[in-house]
Design an enzyme around this catalytic site. Structure first.
Site, PDB file in Angstrom:
ATOM      1  CD  GLU A 122    -105.548  -6.686 -60.054  1.00  0.00           C
ATOM      2  OE1 GLU A 122    -105.325  -5.494 -60.267  1.00  0.00           O
ATOM      3  OE2 GLU A 122    -106.192  -7.106 -59.073  1.00  0.00           O
ATOM      4  CG  ASP A 123    -100.542  -7.111 -60.516  1.00  0.00           C
ATOM      5  OD1 ASP A 123    -101.235  -6.692 -61.455  1.00  0.00           O
ATOM      6  OD2 ASP A 123    -100.546  -6.594 -59.391  1.00  0.00           O
TER       7      ASP A 123
END
Length: 765
Positions: A122-123
Site C-alpha cells: 500500500e505504501d
C-alpha cells in the site's frame, strides 16, 4: 542517547544488515532530510523493537523457525526507509508494533511476517508479486487481504470503505490471520491517533467503534475489543469520555481498597473450601460504563458491575462450587445471575456471572471461569489458532460460521453501501436464545421477532409467516422474543413478505431475504409501469412501444449508465426518469406530437403544489426536473451527509445518511440517487427546525443557563417544554438552526452547563 557513535557501538545497536546502510550515508539524506545522527537514532529504535519482537516470539513459540520473521523485518526496513509517521517516528515502527501485538497473541511466524509487511504494497513500490516471490503464497495472500483497494475510483468514501471491508471479509474466510493482522494494525493506529487532525481522528475512531471492535467481539477477543472501544470513545465523544473518566477516578482509590478487602475475604474462603483458584479484580472500562449510563439512564452508583472480581478455577465443578460460596458470603442481586457456561454466547464466551452487594452496600460483579475459558475470553479465536498442527478444530470452524454467512449474503448484495449497513447490523452482539418445539437452540439478535426466527428456520418458512405461538400463546409477528422462549411459526401458503417487515426484522438473514423478495417483485412491477408510461407517451407521436427498436432503448440505457432496457423501464416506473425525457432520446429529431396535445404540467410543479415547501436548497446530481423534499423522519439540515430515495409520486425523499430508516428504504439500490446541498449565501442562511431533548438536574437557574447558551448562538426558540420528576428534569426545545455547524456549537455549549447530563437531537420535529 549518546552524543556520538562509533562503528563498534552501533554494531551492537542494530542488525548487521542495517550497519552498512547507515554508514553509507555520511551526508544528509536527500530523500528524507535526515542527517546521520537522525538515521542512526532511527535504526537504533527499530532494532530495539525488533529485539523485543524476537524475544517474545522465542518465549511464546520456542520450536518455531524465525528466519521468515527476520527476513520480513529486513525487507520492511529497506522499503519503508525514509518514511515518517505523523508522530515523527520512522514509519517502520508501525509494522514492528503491529507484529508485537501479533506476537502477544502467540501467532505463528507467517502471521508475524505478514504483520511486518502489511503496509508494503500500500505504501511503497513493492507489489504482491514481489511479496509472493520473496515470502511465498501464504504471506502474499494475507498481505493482499489486508491491503486496501487503491487503484479504483469510487463514487464516495463510504463506497470505498464498503469495498475494502468486503475484500477483507472474503480474504479472512480463507485465512483468519487477515483480520487478526488488521485488528493489530488498527490497535496501534488507535494508540497513536493523537497525532492526526481532528477530522481524521473522528473518522478512524468511528469506523473502529462500528466495525473493528465488534469484529473483535464476534471473534471472542475481549482484551482487544475493550481497548479499541475505550480508545475510540476518547475521540468520538471527548466530553462523555472526560465525564466518565472523572466519575471513575473520583471512586478509584475507594474502589481499589474495597476490591483488595473483598479479594482477601474470598481467598480465605476458597482456601477453607480447598479450592485452588486465582482471584483478580478490575474496574469497568470507560466505554462500557458510558453505554450503561446512557441506555439505562442510571447514575454511576447504580452500575452493579463498576467493580468486579474474577475467579479463575481449575475445573467447571469448581466454578459452580465458587458460585455457591460467593452467594453465602454476600447477598445476590435478583435478575443478575447469568450462566454462560451452560449456555455460551455466540462467540463461545463462557463464564458464570453474578452481582452481589457487600456489607457496606457497595455492589460488585463476580465472574467465575476456568483457565481455558479465561484464555478464550481474553484472546478468543487467536487462543487456539495453530497452523502447524493440522486442520482447524470444529469449535474454531463454528466461530467462523458467521463469517461464511456474511460472504454468502454479500453475493446477493451488489450495492456496497447496503453491504456495509448489513455488516454493521450483523456485528452487533446476539443475545436472545430461543428454542424450536423440538428443543433446537436458535440464537437471534436482541429484540428479534418471530419473523427473524422463521427465516432462521428456512427462507420459505419466513416468506409465508403470518404469526407465531410463543410458549403456547399466539403472538403477532412484531412480538419481541426473549431468551428461553419456545417458538412455533404459523405459516400460510401464498402469503408473501411485506416492506413493513423491515421495520422490525433484526437479523441480517431475515432482512436480506425480505429485501431480496421485495427487490425482485417490486422491480417486476416497476418495469410493467415503465412500459405502460412510455407506451402512453409514444402514442402522442403515433408510435406504439413495439415499434421502438430494442437497439434504440439499449443505446439510451447505456447513455444513462444502465445495463439493459429493462433497467431503463424500471427507472421510469420508479419515477427516476420521465417517459417524455427518455422518448426524446429514442425518437429521431423533428417528430412532433399529435395536433391538439397540450403540454401537461411537469411532475415537479404538480408535486410542489400538492406537498408545498421549498426544495431548492437540495439538488439532484445529473437531473433537473425532479421534486426534492426533506424526509420528516430525520429532517436533515445543511451540512449533514444526505442520500436521496426515489419515491412513487412524491419525487425524491432526502434522508440523513445516519437515519435509521435509510437501511430499510435502500433495499432497492436503483432507487438511491445522489443529492447534495445547493450552494449560495442565501441558501446557507435558511433556517431548519431542530428539536433537542436535554436531561438535567431540576435546580434553580437551569432554564436561564440553557436559554442563554441558545441566545448567545443566535438561534430562535420556537417552542419549549419541561417535565420534572424526582430531582431530574427533561427539557425539550424546538430551535431554528442554520446548519450542522450551528447545531454542534449549541450542543457543545449546552453540555458545558453543570448538571446537564445529556443532550439528544430528536428524530421528529
Amino acid at each position: 542517547m549518546p552524543q556520538s557513535y562509533n562503528r563498534k557501538e552501533c554494531r551492537r545497536g542494530f542488525p548487521r544488515a542495517r550497519f552498512s546502510v547507515v554508514f553509507a550515508r555520511r551526508r544528509t539524506s536527500k530523500r528524507t532530510g535526515m542527517n546521520l545522527r537522525q538515521q542512526i537514532a532511527t535504526s537504533v529504535l527499530s532494532a530495539t523493537k525488533y529485539r523485543e519482537l524476537m524475544s517474545m516470539m522465542r518465549a511464546n513459540r520456542p520450536n518455531d523457525d524465525l528466519d521468515l520473521v527476520r527476513k520480513a523485518y529486513e525487507f520492511s526496513v529497506k522499503h519503508h526507509e525514509g518514511q515518517l509517521r505523523a508522530s515523527g517516528e520512522p514509519y517502520v515502527v508501525h509494522p514492528l508494533e503491529t507484529a508485537l501485538v501479533l506476537a502477544e497473541m502467540k501467532m505463528d511466524p507467517v502471521a508475524v511476517a505478514a504483520g511486518l509487511l502489511h503496509d508494503s504494497v500500500e505504501d511503497t513500490s513493492v507489489t504482491t508479486v514481489d511479496i509472493r516471490k520473496e515470502f511465498g503464497e501464504q504471506v502474499a495472500h494475507i498481505v493482499e487481504g489486508v491491503t486496501k483497494i487503491g487503484k479504483i475510483d469510487f463514487a464516495s468514501q463510504e463506497e470505498r470503505q464498503a469495498e475494502n471491508l468486503r475484500k477483507m471479509v472474503l480474504a479472512m474466510v480463507d485465512d483468519i490471520r487477515v483480520v487478526l493482522i488488521k485488528l493489530a494494525d488498527r490497535l496501534h493506529n488507535m494508540r497513536t491517533l493523537e497525532h492526526l487532525s481532528p477530522e481524521r481522528q473522528q473518522k478512524i475512531a468511528r469506523e473502529t467503534l462500528e466495525i473493528y471492535a465488534p469484529i473483535a467481539h464476534r471473534l471472542g477477543m475481549g482484551k482487544v475489543r475493550g481497548e479499541l472501544e475505550d480508545l475510540s470513545f476518547r475521540y468520538t465523544d471527548p466530553t462523555g469520555y472526560e465525564d466518565v473518566r472523572q466519575l471513575v477516578e473520583s471512586r478509584r482509590k475507594q474502589g481499589e481498597q474495597f476490591l483488595a478487602h473483598v479479594q482477601d475475604v474470598l481467598r480465605d474462603k476458597l482456601k477453607e473450601a480447598g479450592i485452588s483458584a486465582r482471584v483478580e479484580s478490575r474496574i469497568k472500562r470507560f466505554f462500557s460504563i458510558h453505554n450503561k449510563l446512557v441506555k439505562q439512564r442510571i447514575t454511576v452508583d447504580q452500575v452493579y458491575d463498576l467493580f468486579a472480581m474474577r475467579v479463575i478455577t481449575q475445573s467447571v465443578q469448581d466454578c459452580y462450587a465458587v458460585f455457591g460460596i460467593i452467594h453465602n458470603l454476600w447477598r445476590p442481586v435478583p435478575g443478575r445471575i447469568k450462566d454462560f457456561i451452560a449456555m455460551p454466547r455466540p462467540n463461545f464466551y463462557q463464564s458464570l456471572h453474578t452481582s452481589v452487594i457487600a456489607e457496606n452496600g457497595i455492589p460488585f460483579e463476580v465472574q467465575i471461569r476456568t483457565e481455558e475459558m479465561h484464555k478464550m475470553a481474553e484472546e478468543g479465536i487467536a487462543a487456539h489458532w495453530k497452523y502447524k498442527d493440522g486442520p482447524i478444530s470444529a469449535k474454531d470452524e463454528q466461530r467462523l460460521a458467521w463469517l461464511r454467512q456474511v460472504v454468502e449474503w454479500q453475493r446477493d448484495v451488489p450495492d456496497p453501501n447496503e453491504f456495509l449497513s448489513s455488516l454493521k447490523i450483523d456485528l452487533y452482539p446476539e443475545e436472545v436464545y430461543t428454542f424450536t418445539p423440538k428443543g433446537k437452540v436458535i440464537v437471534l439478535p436482541r429484540d428479534a421477532t418471530p419473523i427473524d426466527f422463521a427465516f432462521a428456520v428456512h427462507t420459505d418458512v419466513g416468506n409465508t409467516c403470518v404469526g407465531a405461538r410463543v410458549n403456547g400463546r399466539m403472538v403477532p409477528i412484531r412480538h419481541k422474543l426473549h431468551s428461553g422462549d419456545i417458538v412455533e411459526v404459523i405459516s400460510q401458503a401464498g402469503h408473501k413478505p411485506s416492506r413493513d417487515w423491515l421495520s422490525f426484522a433484526k437479523s441480517t438473514r431475515a432482512r436480506q431475504k425480505i429485501r431480496h423478495w421485495l427487490n425482485v417483485h417490486q422491480r417486476e412491477r416497476a418495469i410493467e409501469i415503465g412500459r405502460k408510461l412510455i407506451d402512453k407517451e409514444a402514442r402522442k407521436y403515433r408510435i406504439a412501444l413495439k415499434d421502438i427498436r430494442e437497439e434504440d432503448l439499449q443505446r439510451v440505457a447505456s447513455n444513462y449508465g444502465l445495463g439493459r432496457p429493462d433497467d431503463l423501464l424500471a427507472d421510469i416506473g420508479y419515477g427516476k426518469y420521465s417517459a417524455k425525457q427518455v422518448l426524446g432520446r429514442v425518437l429521431p429529431a423533428g417528430i412532433t406530437p399529435l395536433e391538439g396535445e397540450e403540454p401537461k404540467q411537469s411532475v415537479t410543479s404538480v408535486i410542489r403544489r400538492v406537498f408545498g415547501g421549498k426544495s431548492d436548497a437540495i439538488i439532484v446530481k445529473g437531473h433537473g426536473d425532479l421534486m426534492v423534499y426533506r424526509a420528516r423522519c430525520c429532517n436533515p439540515i445543511r451540512g449533514e451527509a444526505i442520500v436521496g430515495y426515489v419515491t412513487r409520486g412524491k419525487g425524491v425523499a432526502v434522508h440523513a445518511t445516519k437515519c435509521s430508516n435509510v437501511v430499510n428504504l435502500m433495499y432497492e439500490p436503483e432507487r438511491r440517487i445522489d443529492v447534495e446541498w445547493a450552494g449560495g449565501a442565501g441558501e446557507a442562511a435558511a433556517a431548519y427546525p431542530v428539536r433537542l431533548q436535554m436531561l438535567c438536574d431540576d435546580r434553580f437557574g437551569m432554564l436561564k443557563q440553557i436559554t442563554t447558551v441558545i441566545g448567545d448562538a443566535h438561534a430562535n426558540i420556537r417552542d419549549m417544554s419541561t417535565r420534572a420528576v424526582s430531582g431530574e428534569a427533561t427539557v425539550e426545545v424546538l430551535l431554528d438552526i442554520s446548519d450542522l455547524e450551528h447545531l454542534e456549537l449549541i450542543t457543545a455549549g449546552l453540555r458545558k452547563i453543570p448538571g446537564l447530563h445529556e443532550v439528544q437531537r430528536m428524530k421528529k420535529v
